[in-house]
Design an enzyme around this catalytic site. Structure first.
Site, PDB file in Angstrom:
ATOM      1  N   TYR A 154     -11.402  -1.347   0.501  1.00 36.89           N
ATOM      2  CA  TYR A 154     -11.407  -0.765   2.321  1.00 36.89           C
ATOM      3  C   TYR A 154      -9.815  -0.687   2.071  1.00 36.89           C
ATOM      4  CZ  TYR A 154      -8.126  -4.115   4.410  1.00 36.89           C
ATOM      5  OH  TYR A 154      -7.084  -4.513   4.829  1.00 36.89           O
ATOM      6  N   ARG A 155      -8.852   0.104   2.209  1.00 36.06           N
ATOM      7  CA  ARG A 155      -7.429   0.566   1.864  1.00 36.06           C
ATOM      8  C   ARG A 155      -6.956   0.830   0.353  1.00 36.06           C
ATOM      9  NH1 ARG A 155      -4.054  -3.198   6.148  1.00 36.06           N
ATOM     10  NH2 ARG A 155      -2.059  -1.868   5.871  1.00 36.06           N
TER      11      ARG A 155
ATOM     12  N   TYR B 279       0.403  -1.142  -0.096  1.00 34.60           N
ATOM     13  CA  TYR B 279       0.117   0.007   0.358  1.00 34.60           C
ATOM     14  C   TYR B 279       0.631   1.050   0.544  1.00 34.60           C
ATOM     15  CZ  TYR B 279      -3.927  -3.420   1.044  1.00 34.60           C
ATOM     16  OH  TYR B 279      -4.293  -4.028   1.019  1.00 34.60           O
TER      17      TYR B 279
END
Ligand code: ADP
Length: 510
Positions: A458-459, A84
């Site tokens: 969600y991310r 991420y």
């Protein structure tokens, strides 16, 4: 994207005077070390440098200094947000506020099942203390790659496969330095001398814990997290489904049992490439170019004795209770398997490694070697309704996009009571020029496809934070406006993590 660089050198100079040169990292190699280690172009998010405070007072002083110089800071706990963006900021040139030296475990309450940690406490640190000082009377939940921090992972709403595996939901009580340098405590911790700060989500007035998850509204300096009392026993069912289309029944057989409390964690159906990647790189199975051929896929499944989809169901608690639950679950799902599933049992006193507790490890990291070369992975993680047909359709759409991109599909569907979190890992080699353009294109398609279905992530990776924020388009982006209003009120100089989750302060909004 607006650059953050101009005032960073002034900030770093003054920060050096404040904290000493040994806490400032401003050489070229420091900037490289804090960049996204899995990026094709790390310089796109390269920070100017980093500064490592050791106390709350130092964090406060640095935020005040950043306000004075107008320098964006990007807080990290241990900076292992791999897949991420790692430790890298959205904005190139921001200064990393590295909290990894704040490593105190401030409290572990065995009787009431919680801990309070500083941001730099790693999963390994917490595990060691729970083991050595408390004989595993409390069990933690750990993500697949447990290199990171307990706090950073919970603040990003990280997941683990255990009953307390929704880490963001276990947060109870935060201490936060707001962008202006002031200090608050959430929940009942707002009362000086509170005796219930980490015990309850109940409070008087608004509850703010979640406001600091995936946001840029404050720097968390202490985090309360609920932990699970050690169960007397665990029971485990290993399940496999042979065909890709079986995902539909895989989801439909589990969510009603989760909803009714017969299963108390979110079990995940993991596709076979993921499991094969823990065993060895793709070249173990296939040396050719292009997609992994279907017959090689079959060969892998046969050799490893796994299904297209693979899932582990665990039960935690008193042996009599979990044996009854496990039996009821087997009765409900046995029709889907050629043989009635049989549970393995672990009891207190058996080797702890077999317990199904959250034991930190990094095995999942092996996936980045799938293609060989300098590997990487990127997460695409939409949330779907708990519904087999919806999960299968999403899987088919996603796999078609992977095929179009020439990349082997790897996904997992984590089945909750009402929703399914679908974590896809896009595996790549950073040495492969074709992949350097295929991966971003794939991400754009996947985000747009999911939004067209009404599915939100969600991310997401730092490269896609604006794009995903743009999919929150109810009432012409009302949530973005609310976040902007809050951002400007709390951080008028716009110094804390500009662009995180697509939330930009006024100074950078056009
Ligand atoms: P970990 O090391 O646990 O994997 P990171 O330190 O990489 O996690 O944190 C992930 C992201 O969460 C960071 O990039 C940052 O945006 C946010 N974050 C982490 N720690 C904090 C904190 N203490 N306060 C505010 N935000 C944080």
């Amino acid at each position: 994207m607006p650059s953050a660089a101009p005032t960073a050198s002034l900030f770093l100079k003054e920060a050096t005077a404040l904290l000493g040169a040994d806490r400032v990292f401003a050489q070229e190699e420091d900037s490289a070390a804090y960049s996204d280690q899995m990026a094709f172009e790390p310089q796109a998010h390269a920070p100017s440098g980093a500064i490592a405070p050791q106390s709350v007072e130092e964090v406060q002083a640095l935020l005040r200094l950043a306000n004075r110089t107008g320098t964006p800071l990007w807080p990290i706990s241990r900076g292992k947000n791999l897949g991420y963006g790692g430790s890298a900021p959205v904005q190139a040139g921001a200064v990393i506020l590295d909290l990894s030296r704040m490593t105190r475990i401030l409290e572990i309450d065995i009787d009431r099942g919680y801990c309070v940690v500083e941001p730099g406490v790693s999963f390994y640190d917490l595990y060691d203390v729970l083991q050595s000082r408390h004989g595993h009377k409390l069990w933690m939940s750990a993500p697949g790659n447990a290199w990171g921090s307990v706090a950073g992972n919970a603040l990003e709403r990280g997941k683990g496969p255990q009953p307390y595996g929704d880490h963001g939901a276990q947060i109870c009580g935060l201490e936060v330095v707001l962008p202006d340098g002031s200090l608050i405590r959430t929940g009942t911790g707002a009362m000086a001398g509170s005796r219930t700060w980490n015990l309850t989500h109940d409070t008087y007035g608004p509850a703010w814990d979640q406001m600091f998850c995936q946001s840029n509204f404050g720097v968390v300096t202490k985090l309360g997290l609920w932990l699970m009392p050690a169960p007397e026993a665990t029971m485990t069912l290993d399940l496999q489904l042979p065909e890709a289309e079986d995902l539909k029944r895989g989801v439909d057989m589990l969510y009603p049992l989760r909803l009714r409390g017969l299963i108390d964690h979110d079990p995940a159906w993991v596709s076979y490439v993921g499991i094969a990647s823990y065993v060895g790189p793709r070249s173990t199975w296939f040396e050719g170019e292009g997609l992994l051929p279907d017959d090689k896929g079959r060969e892998i499944r046969q050799k490893l004795g796994i299904g297209w989809w693979n899932c582990q169901l665990n039960f935690y608690g008193h042996e009599k209770v979990i044996a009854a639950k496990c039996e009821a679950v087997i009765d409900a799902i046995a029709q889907h398997f050629p043989k009635r599933p049989v549970a393995s049992v672990w009891r207190q006193g058996d080797p702890f490694m077999q317990s199904k507790a959250g034991i930190p490890g990094t095995r999942d990291m092996a996936m980045i070697d799938w293609y060989g070369g300098r590997g990487g992975h990127m997460g695409f993680s939409p949330i779907l309704p708990a519904d087999g047909a919806a999960a299968l359709a999403q899987f088919e759409r996603t796999r078609a996009r992977f095929i179009e991109a020439g990349l082997d599909y790897y996904g997992a569907f984590s089945v909750g009571a009402r929703a399914v979190v679908n974590i896809n890992e896009i595996l790549y080699s950073r040495d492969d020029e074709r992949m350097a353009s295929a991966v971003p294109q794939l991400m754009h398609h996947l985000i747009a496809d999911a939004a067209a279905q009404g599915y939100c992530e969600y991310r997401t990776h730092i490269d896609y934070m604006d794009e995903v924020a743009g999919t929150l388009n109810f009432n012409e982006g009302a949530m973005g406006r609310l976040n902007g209003l809050l951002k400007d009120a709390l951080d008028p100089r716009g110094i804390l993590a500009p662009g995180k989750q697509g939330i930009w302060p006024a100074r950078y909004r056009s």
